[in-house]
Enzyme design. Structure first.
Site, PDB file in Angstrom:
ATOM      1  N   ALA A 196     -14.697 -22.546  -5.369  1.00 52.19           N
ATOM      2  CA  ALA A 196     -14.719 -23.648  -4.425  1.00 52.19           C
ATOM      3  C   ALA A 196     -15.597 -24.790  -5.082  1.00 52.19           C
ATOM      4  CB  ALA A 196     -15.133 -23.405  -3.064  1.00 52.19           C
ATOM      5  N   CYS A 197     -15.005 -26.170  -5.193  1.00 51.48           N
ATOM      6  CA  CYS A 197     -15.568 -27.155  -5.741  1.00 51.48           C
ATOM      7  C   CYS A 197     -16.086 -26.780  -6.974  1.00 51.48           C
ATOM      8  CB  CYS A 197     -16.589 -27.565  -4.775  1.00 51.48           C
ATOM      9  SG  CYS A 197     -17.286 -29.105  -4.920  1.00 51.48           S
ATOM     10  N   ALA A 198     -17.521 -27.085  -7.565  1.00 52.18           N
ATOM     11  CA  ALA A 198     -17.982 -27.048  -8.699  1.00 52.18           C
ATOM     12  C   ALA A 198     -17.655 -25.248  -9.133  1.00 52.18           C
ATOM     13  CB  ALA A 198     -19.330 -27.297  -8.889  1.00 52.18           C
ATOM     14  N   GLY A 218     -15.270 -23.644  -8.846  1.00 49.27           N
ATOM     15  CA  GLY A 218     -13.884 -23.858  -9.268  1.00 49.27           C
ATOM     16  C   GLY A 218     -13.773 -24.219 -10.802  1.00 49.27           C
ATOM     17  N   LEU A 253     -10.274 -23.863  -4.522  1.00 51.87           N
ATOM     18  CA  LEU A 253     -10.474 -24.717  -3.185  1.00 51.87           C
ATOM     19  C   LEU A 253     -11.002 -25.943  -3.402  1.00 51.87           C
ATOM     20  CD1 LEU A 253     -11.589 -21.574  -0.956  1.00 51.87           C
ATOM     21  CD2 LEU A 253      -9.280 -22.432  -1.302  1.00 51.87           C
TER      22      LEU A 253
END
Length: 560
Positions: A295-297, A299, A324
């Site tokens: 998710a976010c960073a 990812g 995500l």
């Protein structure tokens, strides 16, 4: 569906700010410089300013006569109390405020300033207009009603809250009652154990919740900017429990909250630690491949690891990758970049290296100013004017459980936004290895949020196009966090999907179909198909080489 607000469109601070703003920060000098530029323009073009001042005066005259010239945005809950429309005094006050807002927008639009200067001016005046809202005063009808109903005690309670926030919360109103939650008891409660720990992370393995389980495990990679338990809040919206109950073996990473001693931890450091965790998952489960979810960073870290594995010809360790609200293509066409010039980026790097870390509270303040009416002024009214305690909301508790970023990783993220290196082969070098995402042929599942101002959905869509392999992209009808917390049964959940990924995000959206419900079941079908065969559930956690160390949620998550 536009990156820049259209002329005359109602503006919000989130229209101008995104993840880059939080990483770079906002300097007061830039805001003051914008106001000075507007002042100079007014002096150099007095006729333009006078014309709009006369227009505002004309509108205010009609307002005093009782005319209703403007309607507030129906989604603006600040003016939902009927007093604003029924009481003559309050109706005139609201109409004067709306007239001022409209005329200021028109004044800036018609100013003849360059596009960048106009965008900066809109941003600054949007913040000022939100602060000057008549709801942010003791004349707010809700505040007056509470004052009379409480016999005046609401005023004293509000003053107490204000003084406490000035002393202990950097002067911002608290968004949540912290005492209502405790990590490991009311949030992050899914049973499990830490089965591996190194300097950067703890690896948590969860106890199974199904009679059978799939052979290939799922490893969740949370962002380094927040703590991992966004995936494991209350049981009703715990992604971890949803996966466990559907037969998946689930591991998650809990990043250590760094301090100045860890200033040299960069993206390569985190990628190496993630690879180590991946190998532990394989060793414990006996699986050759692992499904990754970031998710976010997280990812970005996950994508960098796959690039390294591809270069080492070890990509077969990864069965699938779920992204995500993750940016791999960092080109964001929005006014947020107008404050992130070379000087601002270098100043941000210097600050974090001087302190060793980027303090999570600094990022939290920028995130709050992205949605000031929801995350600042709403609580200003509730806590100070009404004298009430902030609500007990698990998502806001998590959001306020800040973490820090080591200076080196902060610098890497600044360079990521500056150079957009993953859009071309070899643009990003991690662990001494040039990365080429087009050669990462792992099947991927990507999720974005249509109302996400932190990682705008079209940038997340373009990020999906950088990947090789079979790709699936889903656009949730929510924002940054709620796109993740989207369990089945949520009456507000819906998404759009189009299996044909075109080069233009808007063309993709135009042909997409609208689906009611959560995207979680769609993801589950994809991940189960890539998780191997089912077998009898193994209840033991860890193994002889990786015994359990501490019960979940571990120790790193508790460090503030």
């Amino acid at each position: 569906m536009k990156d820049k607000p259209a002329k005359g469109q109602a503006l919000t601070a989130a229209s101008f700010m995104n993840a880059q703003s939080a990483i770079t920060g906002l300097r007061g000098r830039d805001l003051v410089s914008t106001l000075r530029s507007l002042g100079r323009h007014s002096l150099l073009h007095p006729l333009h300013t006078a014309r709009h001042a006369l227009s505002l005066g004309s509108q205010l005259g009609r307002v005093l006569m009782g005319d209703t010239l403007h309607q507030p945005n129906p989604r603006d809950s600040r003016f939902s109390d009927p007093t604003w429309s029924l009481n003559p005094f309050y109706r005139r006050g609201l109409q004067a405020y709306l007239s001022w807002q409209k005329e200021v927008r028109t004044w800036i639009d018609d100013s003849g300033l360059p596009d960048d200067d106009r965008a900066r001016a809109h941003f600054v005046f949007t913040l000022l207009n939100d602060a000057l809202s008549p709801t942010n005063s003791l004349l707010n009808p809700l505040a007056l009603k509470e004052l009379f109903n409480s016999g005046g005690t609401s005023l004293f309670k509000g003053l107490g809250h204000l003084l406490d926030d000035l002393r202990h919360n950097d002067g911002l109103p608290r968004q949540v009652t912290r005492e209502a939650f405790e990590v490991g008891k009311t949030v992050a409660t899914t049973p499990g154990a830490v089965v591996f720990r190194n300097e950067l992370l703890e690896l948590i393995q969860y106890k199974p919740m199904s009679e059978k389980q799939y052979a290939k495990p799922l490893l969740i990679v949370p962002p380094q900017i927040n703590k991992y338990y966004i995936f494991d809040l209350s049981p009703g919206n715990s992604f971890v429990q949803y996966a466990l109950k559907n037969g998946l073996q689930v591991f998650t990473i809990s990043w250590r909250n760094p301090d100045p001693r860890h200033r040299e931890w960069g993206l390569s450091t985190y990628v190496q630690a993630l690879e180590e965790a991946l190998n532990v998952c394989r060793a414990i489960t006996g699986a050759r491949e692992v499904n990754l979810m970031g998710a976010c960073a997280g990812g970005l870290t996950m994508a960098a690891l796959q690039g390294v594995l591809q270069a080492k010809r070890q990509l077969r360790r990864v069965a699938s990758a779920t992204y995500l609200v993750s940016l791999l293509d960092s080109e964001i066409d929005s006014p947020a970049t107008l404050f992130a010039d070379e000087q601002a980026l270098e100043a941000a790097k210097r600050r974090s290296y001087q302190h060793g870390v980027l303090d999570g509270r600094d990022m939290a303040r920028v995130f709050a100013w992205m949605r000031p009416n929801d995350l600042i002024w709403n609580y200003f009214v509730n806590n100070y004017l009404l004298g009430k305690a902030p609500p007990a909301f698990d998502v806001l508790y998590w959001n306020n459980d800040n973490t820090r970023l080591p200076a080196a990783l902060h610098g890497d993220l600044l360079d990521f936004f500056k150079h957009n290196p993953l859009t071309h082969a070899g643009g990003l070098e991690v662990c001494g290895t040039p990365i080429d995402l087009s050669k990462v042929t792992v099947d991927s599942f990507s999720v974005a949020g249509i109302n996400d101002h932190i990682t705008p959905w079209d940038a997340v869509y373009r990020s999906t196009l950088l990947l090789g392999g079979e790709r699936r992209f889903i656009l949730s009808n929510a924002g940054h966090v709620q796109s993740i917390l989207n369990p089945p049964g949520n009456p507000k959940a819906s998404y759009v999907e189009n299996s044909r990924l075109s080069s233009d995000p808007r063309a993709w959206y135009y042909d997409a179909k609208h689906v009611e419900g959560s995207w979680w079941p769609q993801w589950l079908d994809c991940i189960q198909a890539r998780s191997g065969t089912q077998r009898e559930t193994l209840t033991a956690l860890g193994n002889a080489n990786y015994p359990t160390l501490d019960p979940a949620p571990g120790t790193y998550v508790l460090v503030r």
